[in-house]
Scaffold this motif. Structure first.
Motif, mmCIF file in Angstrom:
data_model
loop_
_atom_site.group_PDB
_atom_site.id
_atom_site.type_symbol
_atom_site.label_atom_id
_atom_site.label_comp_id
_atom_site.label_asym_id
_atom_site.label_seq_id
_atom_site.Cartn_x
_atom_site.Cartn_y
_atom_site.Cartn_z
ATOM 1 N N ASN A 92 70.585 109.594 27.584
ATOM 2 C CA ASN A 92 71.110 109.716 26.231
ATOM 3 C C ASN A 92 70.529 108.645 25.320
ATOM 4 O O ASN A 92 70.267 108.881 24.137
ATOM 5 N N VAL A 93 70.303 107.457 25.867
ATOM 6 C CA VAL A 93 69.696 106.372 25.096
ATOM 7 C C VAL A 93 68.306 106.780 24.615
ATOM 8 O O VAL A 93 67.931 106.539 23.461
ATOM 9 N N PHE A 94 67.542 107.419 25.507
ATOM 10 C CA PHE A 94 66.197 107.857 25.132
ATOM 11 C C PHE A 94 66.262 108.883 24.003
ATOM 12 O O PHE A 94 65.486 108.820 23.045
ATOM 13 N N VAL A 95 67.206 109.827 24.112
ATOM 14 C CA VAL A 95 67.341 110.863 23.089
ATOM 15 C C VAL A 95 67.742 110.250 21.750
ATOM 16 O O VAL A 95 67.203 110.612 20.697
ATOM 17 N N ILE A 96 68.681 109.307 21.775
ATOM 18 C CA ILE A 96 69.102 108.653 20.535
ATOM 19 C C ILE A 96 67.946 107.877 19.916
ATOM 20 O O ILE A 96 67.739 107.900 18.695
ATOM 21 N N ALA A 97 67.164 107.197 20.755
ATOM 22 C CA ALA A 97 65.988 106.475 20.255
ATOM 23 C C ALA A 97 65.000 107.444 19.604
ATOM 24 O O ALA A 97 64.397 107.135 18.571
ATOM 25 N N LEU A 98 64.843 108.625 20.215
ATOM 26 C CA LEU A 98 63.953 109.647 19.663
ATOM 27 C C LEU A 98 64.457 110.138 18.315
ATOM 28 O O LEU A 98 63.675 110.339 17.371
ATOM 29 N N ILE A 99 65.769 110.324 18.185
ATOM 30 C CA ILE A 99 66.364 110.759 16.918
ATOM 31 C C ILE A 99 66.125 109.720 15.833
ATOM 32 O O ILE A 99 65.682 110.046 14.722
ATOM 33 N N PHE A 100 66.408 108.466 16.137
ATOM 34 C CA PHE A 100 66.191 107.390 15.160
ATOM 35 C C PHE A 100 64.726 107.315 14.728
ATOM 36 O O PHE A 100 64.412 107.154 13.554
ATOM 37 N N SER A 101 63.840 107.423 15.721
ATOM 38 C CA SER A 101 62.416 107.308 15.420
ATOM 39 C C SER A 101 61.935 108.485 14.573
ATOM 40 O O SER A 101 61.214 108.309 13.589
ATOM 41 N N SER A 102 62.350 109.702 14.947
ATOM 42 C CA SER A 102 61.899 110.907 14.239
ATOM 43 C C SER A 102 62.385 110.943 12.795
ATOM 44 O O SER A 102 61.672 111.416 11.908
ATOM 45 N N LEU A 103 63.599 110.448 12.560
ATOM 46 C CA LEU A 103 64.165 110.489 11.210
ATOM 47 C C LEU A 103 63.920 109.200 10.431
ATOM 48 O O LEU A 103 64.386 109.045 9.308
ATOM 49 N N GLY A 104 63.179 108.267 11.040
ATOM 50 C CA GLY A 104 62.795 107.049 10.333
ATOM 51 C C GLY A 104 63.952 106.156 9.947
ATOM 52 O O GLY A 104 63.965 105.578 8.850
ATOM 53 N N VAL A 105 64.931 106.019 10.839
ATOM 54 C CA VAL A 105 66.092 105.176 10.546
ATOM 55 C C VAL A 105 65.781 103.733 10.951
ATOM 56 O O VAL A 105 65.543 103.455 12.125
ATOM 57 N N PRO A 106 65.789 102.798 9.994
ATOM 58 C CA PRO A 106 65.501 101.394 10.329
ATOM 59 C C PRO A 106 66.549 100.829 11.273
ATOM 60 O O PRO A 106 67.709 101.252 11.272
ATOM 61 N N ARG A 107 66.165 99.850 12.073
ATOM 62 C CA ARG A 107 67.095 99.232 13.019
ATOM 63 C C ARG A 107 68.315 98.642 12.303
ATOM 64 O O ARG A 107 69.407 98.584 12.870
ATOM 65 N N MET A 108 68.133 98.247 11.047
ATOM 66 C CA MET A 108 69.222 97.642 10.286
ATOM 67 C C MET A 108 70.419 98.589 10.153
ATOM 68 O O MET A 108 71.566 98.149 10.100
ATOM 69 N N TYR A 109 70.144 99.910 10.079
ATOM 70 C CA TYR A 109 71.211 100.883 9.872
ATOM 71 C C TYR A 109 71.604 101.628 11.146
ATOM 72 O O TYR A 109 72.524 102.447 11.124
ATOM 73 N N GLN A 110 70.914 101.373 12.239
ATOM 74 C CA GLN A 110 71.197 102.106 13.470
ATOM 75 C C GLN A 110 72.572 101.765 14.031
ATOM 76 O O GLN A 110 73.264 102.620 14.579
ATOM 77 N N HIS A 111 72.972 100.499 13.901
ATOM 78 C CA HIS A 111 74.284 100.108 14.421
ATOM 79 C C HIS A 111 75.399 100.874 13.719
ATOM 80 O O HIS A 111 76.401 101.251 14.348
ATOM 81 N N ARG A 112 75.251 101.116 12.429
ATOM 82 C CA ARG A 112 76.278 101.853 11.671
ATOM 83 C C ARG A 112 76.443 103.261 12.234
ATOM 84 O O ARG A 112 77.569 103.750 12.402
ATOM 85 N N VAL A 113 75.332 103.918 12.525
ATOM 86 C CA VAL A 113 75.397 105.266 13.100
ATOM 87 C C VAL A 113 76.069 105.232 14.469
ATOM 88 O O VAL A 113 76.939 106.057 14.776
ATOM 89 N N LEU A 114 75.675 104.281 15.296
ATOM 90 C CA LEU A 114 76.244 104.182 16.635
ATOM 91 C C LEU A 114 77.739 103.850 16.579
ATOM 92 O O LEU A 114 78.524 104.374 17.373
ATOM 93 N N PHE A 115 78.126 102.998 15.638
ATOM 94 C CA PHE A 115 79.536 102.621 15.530
ATOM 95 C C PHE A 115 80.394 103.828 15.175
ATOM 96 O O PHE A 115 81.404 104.111 15.825
ATOM 97 N N TRP A 116 80.014 104.541 14.111
ATOM 98 C CA TRP A 116 80.813 105.700 13.711
ATOM 99 C C TRP A 116 80.700 106.833 14.727
ATOM 100 O O TRP A 116 81.611 107.647 14.871
ATOM 101 N N GLY A 117 79.590 106.841 15.445
ATOM 102 C CA GLY A 117 79.452 107.828 16.515
ATOM 103 C C GLY A 117 80.476 107.603 17.609
ATOM 104 O O GLY A 117 80.961 108.561 18.224
ATOM 105 N N ILE A 118 80.836 106.330 17.864
ATOM 106 C CA ILE A 118 81.837 106.005 18.879
ATOM 107 C C ILE A 118 83.176 106.658 18.552
ATOM 108 O O ILE A 118 83.876 107.173 19.437
ATOM 109 N N LEU A 119 83.564 106.648 17.284
ATOM 110 C CA LEU A 119 84.841 107.246 16.887
ATOM 111 C C LEU A 119 84.854 108.738 17.198
ATOM 112 O O LEU A 119 85.860 109.279 17.670
ATOM 113 N N GLY A 120 83.726 109.391 16.954
ATOM 114 C CA GLY A 120 83.622 110.812 17.286
ATOM 115 C C GLY A 120 83.708 111.042 18.783
ATOM 116 O O GLY A 120 84.346 111.995 19.249
ATOM 117 N N VAL A 121 83.078 110.146 19.542
ATOM 118 C CA VAL A 121 83.098 110.269 21.008
ATOM 119 C C VAL A 121 84.517 110.124 21.543
ATOM 120 O O VAL A 121 84.941 110.862 22.442
#
Length: 331
Positions: free
Chosen positions: A90-119
């Protein structure tokens, strides 16, 4: 009282409240203190935060061991290990998503944090449904076992190639049916179009698209991991808490792991054997229940086999891939 006992699956209400308070406290501390300001997460910070989450997860397991006994404690730790290991891909897939959509590392934590609430919500629903099915139809355990054996064999023979995000049917559907801004707008998920030279109304940003895809990836991987943990224990509390603590720790470790996920290439072979082993174990649970056999795989043996196989997979992977460099970058 019987209804309340069924609702909280045999645990007092205060135990559930304590767990949710602990998780909410950890998330509040993470977002409100450690990441109050948007910044790029360093590998060092990722490792320290992950070590903290792992400590909290194992401490909760130790408390459960004390509160419910050694069997419950070992079931929790086994489930924790399995969820943590299955989430590697899953980590590899998430890394692929971030890379493909050009999400800077600065904003990746925000996505992962709110993703936790959904999980947290999504896993609660899926585990609740699984618990009801297992309680009402013991034959579901055979289906779980067969599915895990099939998944293990498939993992053993399948290649590691993940398709391009642009070729994903769900991604294409989202692009067709939702309005997304052409570019990111800092850490925002939604913006008003008239403020950015677009048509009037609310527009989702690519960061929100990233969040949807990350949540979808979690849903897909939950289909593997939840039956695997139900094979270890049919206690929904242990299944749920081990899932959530493992995911919390993995998200914290993401920024360090994404850069070296290629080093764990051979872990999938150990995981495939673990899934087949667990598939056999869950089948035995059903046949024992029906009186066809009295052969059981003790919880301690399950923990030992799972831990031994995963440790061997990690060590062998690190040895075989020494000197290799990553071929997937995250921005």
């Amino acid at each position: 009282m019987d209804l309340l006992s069924a609702l909280w699956v045999g645990y007092p209400l205060w135990v559930w409240l304590m767990f949710f308070a602990l998780v909410i406290g950890l998330l509040a501390f993470d977002l409100g203190v450690l990441h109050k300001d948007q910044h790029e997460i360093t590998v060092s910070e990722s490792l320290k935060l992950s070590a903290f989450y792992i400590f909290m997860g194992l401490a909760f397991g130790a408390w459960l061991w004390w509160y419910r006994g050694a069997t419950a404690g070992m079931e929790y730790i086994t489930g924790y290990l399995i969820e943590k290991s299955l989430s590697m891909d899953n980590v590899f897939v998430i890394a692929l998503i971030f890379s493909s959509l050009g999400v800077p590392r600065m904003y990746q934590h925000r996505v992962l944090f709110w993703g936790i609430l959904g999980v947290i919500l999504m896993r609660a629903v899926m585990i609740g449904l699984g618990a009801v099915l297992v309680a009402k139809y013991q034959g579901v355990l055979v289906l779980f076992g067969a599915f895990l054996i099939f998944t293990g064999v498939k993992m053993l023979i399948a290649d590691d190639e993940h398709g391009k995000i642009e070729d994903n049917k769900f991604y294409q559907w989202l692009r067709k049916h939702m309005r997304f801004t052409p570019t990111l707008h800092n850490e925002k998920f939604w913006v008003r179009g008239e403020d950015h030279g677009l048509a009037k109304g609310w527009w989702a940003t690519p960061l929100f698209l990233t969040l949807i895809l990350v949540e979808t990836a979690d849903l897909v991987f939950a289909v593997d991991s939840i039956p695997a943990i139900f094979a270890i224990t049919q206690d929904p509390f242990i299944v749920y808490t081990s899932n959530i603590f493992a995911i919390l720790g993995l998200r914290a470790l993401y920024f360090a792991l994404a850069a070296m996920v290629h080093r764990f290439h051979y872990l999938k072979y150990a995981l495939s054997v673990v899934l087949v082993f667990i598939g056999v174990k869950v089948g035995l649970v059903y046949f024992n229940h029906e009186g066809f056999t009295d052969f059981k795989i003790p919880t301690a043996v399950s923990l030992g086999v799972t831990f031994g196989l995963l440790l061997a997979g990690v060590l062998y992977s690190l040895w075989k891939t020494r000197g290799e460099t990553a071929n997937t970058e995250t921005h």
